[in-house]
Design a protein around this motif. Structure first.
Motif, mmCIF file in Angstrom:
data_model
loop_
_atom_site.group_PDB
_atom_site.id
_atom_site.type_symbol
_atom_site.label_atom_id
_atom_site.label_comp_id
_atom_site.label_asym_id
_atom_site.label_seq_id
_atom_site.Cartn_x
_atom_site.Cartn_y
_atom_site.Cartn_z
ATOM 1 N N VAL A 103 28.542 -4.789 61.607
ATOM 2 C CA VAL A 103 28.961 -6.157 60.799
ATOM 3 C C VAL A 103 30.108 -6.685 61.891
ATOM 4 O O VAL A 103 29.936 -7.979 62.094
ATOM 5 N N LYS A 106 28.520 -8.532 64.362
ATOM 6 C CA LYS A 106 27.980 -9.825 64.166
ATOM 7 C C LYS A 106 29.134 -11.231 63.841
ATOM 8 O O LYS A 106 28.998 -12.028 64.223
ATOM 9 N N CYS A 142 23.960 -12.530 61.142
ATOM 10 C CA CYS A 142 24.322 -11.701 60.119
ATOM 11 C C CYS A 142 23.499 -11.562 58.840
ATOM 12 O O CYS A 142 23.401 -10.404 58.173
#
Ligand code: HEC
Length: 151
Positions: A103, A106, A142
């Motif tokens: 994450v 991203k 994402c």
């Protein structure tokens, strides 16, 4: 009398209040992304020519995105707020909690694209359009991995 009331309130709080707290967090989180969407929509309308390009406005909207990259959204991702925990309320996939490094990558790509957008947004429509596409690609990057398609 006052003291008694206060004690009663505190005693009554825990069970329900905690669940409501998590729902509030999820609403705030979704609101954050809605704000991103609103700024992106304004920029994309100019890029497409639906609205006349206005450099000052483009700069403002791109600047809003940049300001929002400085907001630390971590607290809105409390444990227990994935779509597995709260079906129907959120599209945040459990992968977010299981793969924080992914994450983060991203997120970094997104921040980088927003910074680039800010360098050109107010100067030129075509340049703004190109940079905007790149930003949009990082939003999607994402979402593909960490946001469920449906509730
Ligand atoms: C690092 C990951 C990440 C990036 C980058 C990202 N998003 Fe998202 N976005 C999410 C996640 C996760 C959700 C689901 C949140 C939820 O449902 O709780 C979401 C939800 C949304 C939503 C739905 C909000 C709602 O009403 O529920 C919109 C709109 C959105 N994002 C727009 C954008 C835009 C536009 C960008 C880029 C400018 C962007 N996002 C960048 C992860 C990301």
């Amino acid at each position: 009398m006052r003291k008694v009331l206060l004690t009663a309130l505190i005693a009554a709080a825990p069970a329900g209040a905690f669940a409501a707290g998590l729902e509030d967090l999820v609403e705030a989180r979704r609101g954050y992304y809605k704000m991103l969407g609103a700024n992106m929509a304004g920029l994309s309308a100019m890029a497409k020519g639906d609205v006349e390009y206005d450099g000052a406005r483009a700069e403002t909207l791109a600047g809003n995105l940049k300001i929002m990259t400085q907001y630390n959204i971590g607290h809105l991702y409390a444990p227990g707020t994935s779509n597995a925990d709260m079906p129907g309320k959120t599209r945040a996939l459990p992968a977010i909690w299981e793969d924080q490094a992914g994450v983060g990558e991203k997120g970094m790509a997104y921040v980088q694209a927003v910074n680039e957008l800010n360098e050109v947004a107010g100067l030129d429509k075509a340049e703004m359009g190109k940079a905007l596409q790149k930003v949009g690609g990082t939003c999607k990057g994402c979402h593909d991995d960490y946001r469920a398609k449906d509730f």
